[in-house]
Scaffold this active site. Structure first.
Site, mmCIF file in Angstrom:
data_model
loop_
_atom_site.group_PDB
_atom_site.id
_atom_site.type_symbol
_atom_site.label_atom_id
_atom_site.label_comp_id
_atom_site.label_asym_id
_atom_site.label_seq_id
_atom_site.Cartn_x
_atom_site.Cartn_y
_atom_site.Cartn_z
ATOM 1 N N SER A 8 78.149 47.868 1.827
ATOM 2 C CA SER A 8 77.718 47.974 0.439
ATOM 3 C C SER A 8 77.210 49.371 0.114
ATOM 4 O O SER A 8 76.237 49.848 0.712
ATOM 5 C CB SER A 8 76.615 46.961 0.147
ATOM 6 N N HIS A 33 82.207 47.670 -0.581
ATOM 7 C CA HIS A 33 81.549 46.724 -1.477
ATOM 8 C C HIS A 33 80.751 47.479 -2.535
ATOM 9 O O HIS A 33 79.918 48.330 -2.211
ATOM 10 C CB HIS A 33 80.620 45.813 -0.666
ATOM 11 N N ASP A 35 78.281 46.909 -5.832
ATOM 12 C CA ASP A 35 77.439 45.989 -6.584
ATOM 13 C C ASP A 35 77.154 46.544 -7.969
ATOM 14 O O ASP A 35 76.500 47.580 -8.113
ATOM 15 C CB ASP A 35 76.109 45.769 -5.848
ATOM 16 N N MET A 37 75.216 45.957 -11.377
ATOM 17 C CA MET A 37 74.069 45.205 -11.904
ATOM 18 C C MET A 37 73.706 45.712 -13.294
ATOM 19 O O MET A 37 73.751 46.913 -13.551
ATOM 20 C CB MET A 37 72.864 45.378 -10.976
ATOM 21 N N HIS A 66 81.576 43.496 -7.018
ATOM 22 C CA HIS A 66 80.728 42.308 -7.214
ATOM 23 C C HIS A 66 79.962 42.489 -8.519
ATOM 24 O O HIS A 66 79.075 43.341 -8.619
ATOM 25 C CB HIS A 66 79.781 42.202 -6.007
ATOM 26 N N MET A 68 77.284 41.504 -11.007
ATOM 27 C CA MET A 68 76.037 40.778 -11.232
ATOM 28 C C MET A 68 75.596 41.085 -12.653
ATOM 29 O O MET A 68 74.607 41.789 -12.890
ATOM 30 C CB MET A 68 74.982 41.205 -10.209
ATOM 31 N N MET A 137 75.532 34.400 -1.546
ATOM 32 C CA MET A 137 74.394 35.311 -1.509
ATOM 33 C C MET A 137 73.377 34.789 -0.496
ATOM 34 O O MET A 137 72.913 33.649 -0.606
ATOM 35 C CB MET A 137 73.743 35.421 -2.886
ATOM 36 N N GLY A 142 70.046 41.358 -6.541
ATOM 37 C CA GLY A 142 69.377 42.350 -7.379
ATOM 38 C C GLY A 142 68.869 43.557 -6.637
ATOM 39 O O GLY A 142 68.794 44.650 -7.196
ATOM 40 N N PHE A 143 68.517 43.401 -5.371
ATOM 41 C CA PHE A 143 67.961 44.511 -4.604
ATOM 42 C C PHE A 143 68.481 44.488 -3.171
ATOM 43 O O PHE A 143 68.662 43.415 -2.596
ATOM 44 C CB PHE A 143 66.429 44.455 -4.574
ATOM 45 N N GLY A 144 68.697 45.667 -2.603
ATOM 46 C CA GLY A 144 69.072 45.761 -1.203
ATOM 47 C C GLY A 144 67.852 45.659 -0.307
ATOM 48 O O GLY A 144 66.705 45.760 -0.752
ATOM 49 N N GLY A 145 68.096 45.450 0.978
ATOM 50 C CA GLY A 145 67.014 45.467 1.957
ATOM 51 C C GLY A 145 66.188 44.205 2.050
ATOM 52 O O GLY A 145 65.114 44.218 2.658
ATOM 53 N N ASP A 175 76.792 38.020 1.666
ATOM 54 C CA ASP A 175 76.187 39.243 1.131
ATOM 55 C C ASP A 175 74.671 39.107 1.083
ATOM 56 O O ASP A 175 74.143 38.252 0.373
ATOM 57 C CB ASP A 175 76.738 39.495 -0.279
ATOM 58 N N GLY A 176 73.981 39.965 1.853
ATOM 59 C CA GLY A 176 72.529 40.006 1.781
ATOM 60 C C GLY A 176 71.862 39.832 3.130
ATOM 61 O O GLY A 176 71.947 38.774 3.735
ATOM 62 N N GLY A 177 71.221 40.892 3.620
ATOM 63 C CA GLY A 177 70.489 40.785 4.874
ATOM 64 C C GLY A 177 71.349 40.650 6.108
ATOM 65 O O GLY A 177 70.857 40.283 7.183
ATOM 66 N N GLY A 197 74.661 46.468 3.849
ATOM 67 C CA GLY A 197 74.254 47.687 3.162
ATOM 68 C C GLY A 197 73.232 48.463 3.958
ATOM 69 O O GLY A 197 73.539 49.465 4.600
ATOM 70 N N SER A 198 72.001 47.974 3.937
ATOM 71 C CA SER A 198 70.915 48.659 4.652
ATOM 72 C C SER A 198 71.200 48.780 6.135
ATOM 73 O O SER A 198 70.894 49.804 6.755
ATOM 74 C CB SER A 198 69.597 47.902 4.439
#
Length: 216
Positions: A8, A33, A35, A37, A66, A68, A137, A142-145, A175-177, A197-198
């Protein structure tokens, strides 16, 4: 097929965006990827069509976009013209989801639907044939990390059962974490595409991290 990795760019250093894209070009990543928003559907604003258009000029891999955003149908043609190869919309944002996914396919993109953490996979039973990708998800969007939501493992398994039941070729994207610690279990549960991402861009060696995500 072996699973795919879609890093991401939400976590990239935007002062060095081109360098980040070139790094992904040289990596074992399969997709990029992106995002998008709007600050309405999710409490953050990221980037839109102009940035994606510039990324497309230098990316050598498919763009996994993606959305959002509210009223995503208004922008399908725009994202197609910017270079989106896969376009995913949220179940929660689409009043007429069948129509939305049909339009994405008509424009020549792979169609994706995204479920927020609270949305059950059972709601997709009648729409799976229209999905090339279902993205779960594993954080609140809405936010990375953010921290990975553990229920995602069970949810992934349930989605895999539904896809097999419907004889679908749909891919499961998470997607996410996502990181090198949970990626193996996600793949074992049925995940086909891992968004990170992170875990990639905060790594001291992003190329090695992507390679490890691919190997698990």
């Amino acid at each position: 097929m072996t699973h795919l990795v879609s890093p991401s760019l939400l976590s990239v250093d935007f002062c060095n965006l081109a360098a980040g894209v070139q790094m992904l070009n040289a990596s074992q990543a399969d997709w990029l990827h992106l995002d998008v928003m709007d600050g309405v559907f999710v409490p953050n604003i990221s980037f839109g069509q102009p940035i994606i258009k510039q990324i497309k000029k230098i990316a050598t891999k498919p763009l996994d976009v993606h959305l959002m955003i509210v009223e995503p149908d208004r922008y399908f043609e725009d994202f197609k013209s910017c270079g989106a190869d896969i376009l995913s919309v949220h179940y929660e944002a689409c009043t007429h989801l069948h129509r939305s996914l049909s339009k994405i396919r008509e424009l020549g993109m792979r169609s994706g639907v995204v479920l927020n953490p609270h949305t059950p996979v059972s709601l997709l039973e009648d729409i799976i044939p229209m999905c090339d990708v279902v993205m779960l998800m594993s954080v609140n969007p809405g936010f990375g990390g953010q921290k990975f939501i553990e229920n995602t493992y069970e949810k992934t398994s349930k989605l895999k059962e539904l896809i097999l039941k419907k004889n679908s070729q749909c891919l499961i994207e998470i997607d996410g974490g996502v990181n090198t610690e949970n990626c193996k279990r996600l793949v074992e549960c049925g995940a086909d595409v891992l968004v990170a991402g992170s875990a990639v861009f905060a790594s001291s060696d992003p190329l090695a991290t992507i390679a490890q995500l691919k190997q698990e």
